[in-house]
Design an enzyme around this catalytic site. Sequence first.
Site, PDB file in Angstrom:
ATOM      1  N   ARG A 126      45.191  45.409  36.909  1.00 44.61           N
ATOM      2  CA  ARG A 126      44.600  45.987  35.687  1.00 44.61           C
ATOM      3  C   ARG A 126      45.014  47.452  35.548  1.00 44.61           C
ATOM      4  NH1 ARG A 126      39.927  45.995  32.087  1.00 44.61           N
ATOM      5  NH2 ARG A 126      38.595  47.814  32.436  1.00 44.61           N
TER       6      ARG A 126
ATOM      7  N   HIS B 163      36.786  50.191  27.947  1.00 51.43           N
ATOM      8  CA  HIS B 163      36.069  51.345  28.469  1.00 51.43           C
ATOM      9  C   HIS B 163      35.134  51.900  27.396  1.00 51.43           C
ATOM     10  CE1 HIS B 163      39.369  52.305  31.665  1.00 51.43           C
ATOM     11  NE2 HIS B 163      38.529  51.376  32.061  1.00 51.43           N
TER      12      HIS B 163
ATOM     13  N   LYS C 267      31.831  44.577  30.540  1.00 59.80           N
ATOM     14  CA  LYS C 267      30.664  45.248  31.112  1.00 59.80           C
ATOM     15  C   LYS C 267      29.699  45.678  30.015  1.00 59.80           C
ATOM     16  CE  LYS C 267      32.493  47.115  35.459  1.00 59.80           C
ATOM     17  NZ  LYS C 267      32.724  48.343  36.234  1.00 59.80           N
TER      18      LYS C 267
ATOM     19  N   HIS D 218      42.482  44.196  41.191  1.00 60.90           N
ATOM     20  CA  HIS D 218      42.148  45.255  40.237  1.00 60.90           C
ATOM     21  C   HIS D 218      43.313  46.203  40.009  1.00 60.90           C
ATOM     22  CE1 HIS D 218      39.031  47.003  37.771  1.00 60.90           C
ATOM     23  NE2 HIS D 218      39.324  48.216  38.223  1.00 60.90           N
TER      24      HIS D 218
ATOM     25  N   TYR E  70      44.305  57.610  33.719  1.00 61.65           N
ATOM     26  CA  TYR E  70      45.657  57.067  33.759  1.00 61.65           C
ATOM     27  C   TYR E  70      46.698  58.097  33.351  1.00 61.65           C
ATOM     28  CZ  TYR E  70      43.389  52.625  34.474  1.00 61.65           C
ATOM     29  OH  TYR E  70      42.630  51.617  35.008  1.00 61.65           O
TER      30      TYR E  70
ATOM     31  N   ARG F 254      39.496  42.283  33.918  1.00 65.69           N
ATOM     32  CA  ARG F 254      38.859  42.382  35.225  1.00 65.69           C
ATOM     33  C   ARG F 254      38.860  40.986  35.837  1.00 65.69           C
ATOM     34  NH1 ARG F 254      35.535  45.264  31.585  1.00 65.69           N
ATOM     35  NH2 ARG F 254      35.380  47.499  32.047  1.00 65.69           N
TER      36      ARG F 254
END
Length: 324
Positions: free
Chosen positions: A271, A294, A200, A268, A303, A175
């Site tokens: 990514r 994730h 995150k 982004h 994806y 990110r």
Amino acid sequence: MTEHREDKNAAAGLDSPLGTDLSSIAGNWLSALQHERGRASLTLTAYERDVRQFIGYLDSQMGHTTCIGDLDKLTIKMVRGFLASRRRAGIEGRSLARSLSALRNFFSWLESEAIIKNRAIAQVTRPKIPHGVPKPLTVGKAAAVMNGDGLGDGVDWIAARDTAILLLLYGSGLRISEALGLVRRDAPTPGRDVMRICGKGGKERVVPVLPVTQAAVANYINLCPYPLEPDTPLFFGAKGGTLSPRIIQLVMERMRETLALPQTATPHALRHSFATHLLSAGADLRQIQELLGHASLSTTQVYTEVDRDHLLRVYDAAHPRARS
């Protein structure tokens, strides 16, 4: 709480400061999110703003500064009224959903701390969010970006900096906040083919670093005119200050023009391209989940839809009976 002007409702009192009791309580809630649950600073800022805007709305409706006792009397109608006012101000479903999540978290914490117990927020339906599919660059367009074809001459060390950052986004799937959050001692220079990234929610992951990225980072460090101490940020702004993500967004905007990239080509999107190109090359979805950091596989599964669309286009173009 810090000032923020997001929409025209702010002028109508939706950006008013919290009362003394609520300000202290909200501060304790945010502190708990940071220290006990490891929420990222950007999440905390967004949650703070969401709660402040909600309280500001209540102030305007009740005609006085909202106190904790008012929250104890909150109704579903009042919550829906707040969301409706935000929608009229042009706020989209995704932001509304985040606001509701912030409020649910806040009220859940209030209940856990035995401050108040009000389930009105929990009974409000989450706003619908349009299902979006990531829009990656093609392999050829991504290669052009990585080659720095659209960076221009500029100042050598700045071009080297931008190249290194873009390579980290596409080559390692970082990110933009993760790339700009690197410090000098963690710089992936030659010989260091993996990095440990804290993403995150404080979730850590190990990501690979391509030799070309290692060389680009080393080149930037060699050219950077500012002293790089072990604990200083790896990437500096032009004047030696903190490098804003907006600068890298502007870099991609310029590259959209010079390289004829789509309007969806953002930092982004690099990514997204990292994940999509790995999937197309046969990478396992679980592996991609780990590389992206994730928490849930369902987040990564989007994806597969991108890859499916690509395969269908290839099928339609190549199969001899596709048009019969």
